[in-house]
Design a protein around this motif. Sequence first.
Motif, mmCIF file in Angstrom:
data_model
loop_
_atom_site.group_PDB
_atom_site.id
_atom_site.type_symbol
_atom_site.label_atom_id
_atom_site.label_comp_id
_atom_site.label_asym_id
_atom_site.label_seq_id
_atom_site.Cartn_x
_atom_site.Cartn_y
_atom_site.Cartn_z
ATOM 1 N N TYR A 159 58.296 39.780 22.439
ATOM 2 C CA TYR A 159 57.157 39.174 23.135
ATOM 3 C C TYR A 159 57.623 38.481 24.415
ATOM 4 N N PHE A 160 58.728 37.767 24.316
ATOM 5 C CA PHE A 160 59.260 37.080 25.489
ATOM 6 C C PHE A 160 59.772 38.067 26.526
ATOM 7 N N ALA A 161 60.274 39.217 26.063
ATOM 8 C CA ALA A 161 60.895 40.191 26.963
ATOM 9 C C ALA A 161 59.932 40.696 28.031
ATOM 10 N N TRP A 162 58.665 40.720 27.762
ATOM 11 C CA TRP A 162 57.722 41.186 28.779
ATOM 12 C C TRP A 162 56.842 40.073 29.327
ATOM 13 N N ARG A 163 56.626 38.992 28.566
ATOM 14 C CA ARG A 163 55.700 37.943 28.998
ATOM 15 C C ARG A 163 56.215 37.155 30.194
ATOM 16 N N LEU A 164 57.443 36.678 30.138
ATOM 17 C CA LEU A 164 57.980 35.845 31.222
ATOM 18 C C LEU A 164 58.103 36.618 32.538
ATOM 19 N N PRO A 165 58.685 37.820 32.564
ATOM 20 C CA PRO A 165 58.767 38.530 33.842
ATOM 21 C C PRO A 165 57.395 38.870 34.426
ATOM 22 N N LEU A 166 56.457 39.264 33.576
ATOM 23 C CA LEU A 166 55.129 39.590 34.099
ATOM 24 C C LEU A 166 54.415 38.362 34.644
ATOM 25 N N THR A 167 54.629 37.220 34.018
ATOM 26 C CA THR A 167 54.026 35.984 34.525
ATOM 27 C C THR A 167 54.538 35.679 35.924
ATOM 28 N N TYR A 168 55.850 35.741 36.098
ATOM 29 C CA TYR A 168 56.418 35.446 37.412
ATOM 30 C C TYR A 168 56.069 36.522 38.440
ATOM 31 N N LEU A 169 56.006 37.785 38.017
ATOM 32 C CA LEU A 169 55.603 38.841 38.955
ATOM 33 C C LEU A 169 54.166 38.645 39.409
ATOM 34 N N PHE A 170 53.298 38.249 38.487
ATOM 35 C CA PHE A 170 51.916 37.997 38.853
ATOM 36 C C PHE A 170 51.816 36.886 39.896
ATOM 37 N N PHE A 171 52.535 35.796 39.681
ATOM 38 C CA PHE A 171 52.459 34.677 40.618
ATOM 39 C C PHE A 171 53.198 34.965 41.923
ATOM 40 N N SER A 172 54.087 35.960 41.926
ATOM 41 C CA SER A 172 54.738 36.329 43.188
ATOM 42 C C SER A 172 53.798 37.127 44.084
ATOM 43 N N LEU A 173 52.714 37.639 43.529
ATOM 44 C CA LEU A 173 51.725 38.353 44.343
ATOM 45 C C LEU A 173 50.938 37.401 45.241
ATOM 46 N N ILE A 174 50.866 36.147 44.861
ATOM 47 C CA ILE A 174 50.170 35.146 45.664
ATOM 48 C C ILE A 174 51.128 34.720 46.775
ATOM 49 N N HIS A 175 50.733 34.925 48.007
ATOM 50 C CA HIS A 175 51.660 34.747 49.127
ATOM 51 C C HIS A 175 51.731 33.296 49.597
ATOM 52 N N THR A 176 52.150 32.434 48.704
ATOM 53 C CA THR A 176 52.475 31.067 49.051
ATOM 54 C C THR A 176 53.517 30.575 48.059
ATOM 55 N N LYS A 177 54.463 29.812 48.564
ATOM 56 C CA LYS A 177 55.539 29.347 47.686
ATOM 57 C C LYS A 177 55.044 28.354 46.649
ATOM 58 N N TRP A 178 53.898 27.757 46.882
ATOM 59 C CA TRP A 178 53.352 26.799 45.925
ATOM 60 C C TRP A 178 52.879 27.488 44.655
ATOM 61 N N SER A 179 52.673 28.794 44.695
ATOM 62 C CA SER A 179 52.215 29.493 43.496
ATOM 63 C C SER A 179 53.278 29.505 42.403
ATOM 64 N N ILE A 234 63.927 34.063 41.857
ATOM 65 C CA ILE A 234 63.579 35.420 42.285
ATOM 66 C C ILE A 234 62.156 35.462 42.820
ATOM 67 N N THR A 235 61.245 34.749 42.181
ATOM 68 C CA THR A 235 59.867 34.717 42.662
ATOM 69 C C THR A 235 59.793 34.094 44.051
ATOM 70 N N LEU A 236 60.535 33.024 44.265
ATOM 71 C CA LEU A 236 60.570 32.424 45.609
ATOM 72 C C LEU A 236 61.164 33.393 46.628
ATOM 73 N N ARG A 237 62.189 34.135 46.247
ATOM 74 C CA ARG A 237 62.796 35.111 47.154
ATOM 75 C C ARG A 237 61.823 36.245 47.461
ATOM 76 N N ILE A 238 61.042 36.676 46.486
ATOM 77 C CA ILE A 238 60.048 37.731 46.732
ATOM 78 C C ILE A 238 59.040 37.258 47.764
ATOM 79 N N ILE A 239 58.546 36.051 47.578
ATOM 80 C CA ILE A 239 57.558 35.510 48.518
ATOM 81 C C ILE A 239 58.178 35.349 49.906
#
Length: 176
Positions: free
Chosen positions: A55-75, A126-131
């Motif tokens: 459950y953790f193997a897919w939940r955490l990465p997808l959560t961060y990938l979803f929030f990396s779609l929002i183009h602000t570092k505050w996300s 990684i999410t901050l680097r994506i943004i």
Amino acid sequence: MEKLTVNKSVVKSLFWYGAFIWLIGLLIIIPHFKEIVPVASGIGISDTKISNALYFAWRLPLTYLFFSLIHTKWSVVIPAVWYYSAFAIRTLMVVLLFSKGQFVNGTGYLLHTLVFGAVVYVFSLITLRIIHNNMFIQSEHYLVRWFGALKMSLRELWQPLLGSYVLYLLVSLFAG
């Protein structure tokens, strides 16, 4: 209106204000704490540990990938606050296990908690680097830029990501 300058005293006061807010939140959670204390299951693999790790193997990465779609570092603040709160609760569980005299289980859970904190840190980074990298990809389509930034960020930070993520999954299977 005078502009507020950020200096050392402002940062200290904001830190202590935030710590006070967290303390109030923890005091609200602690009465319900006995309901979420992990059952000392020992070291080894069980069906529950396998399902939790998957459950953790897919939940955490997808959560961060979803929030990396929002183009602000505050996300990044939203998942980081959520998972670092879980980290704080896990740390309190470690203290509770040690105070009950369950040193073997407490040590296993301490290792699990530390690796969890490392994984959350790496995913936040990684999410901050994506943004950040999204600004440097040349395309008119946002998702194309985002995917290019994702590839660039993974090329930059694949070693800490792979190391901490695999270590967390292994630790959660054996000592979680």
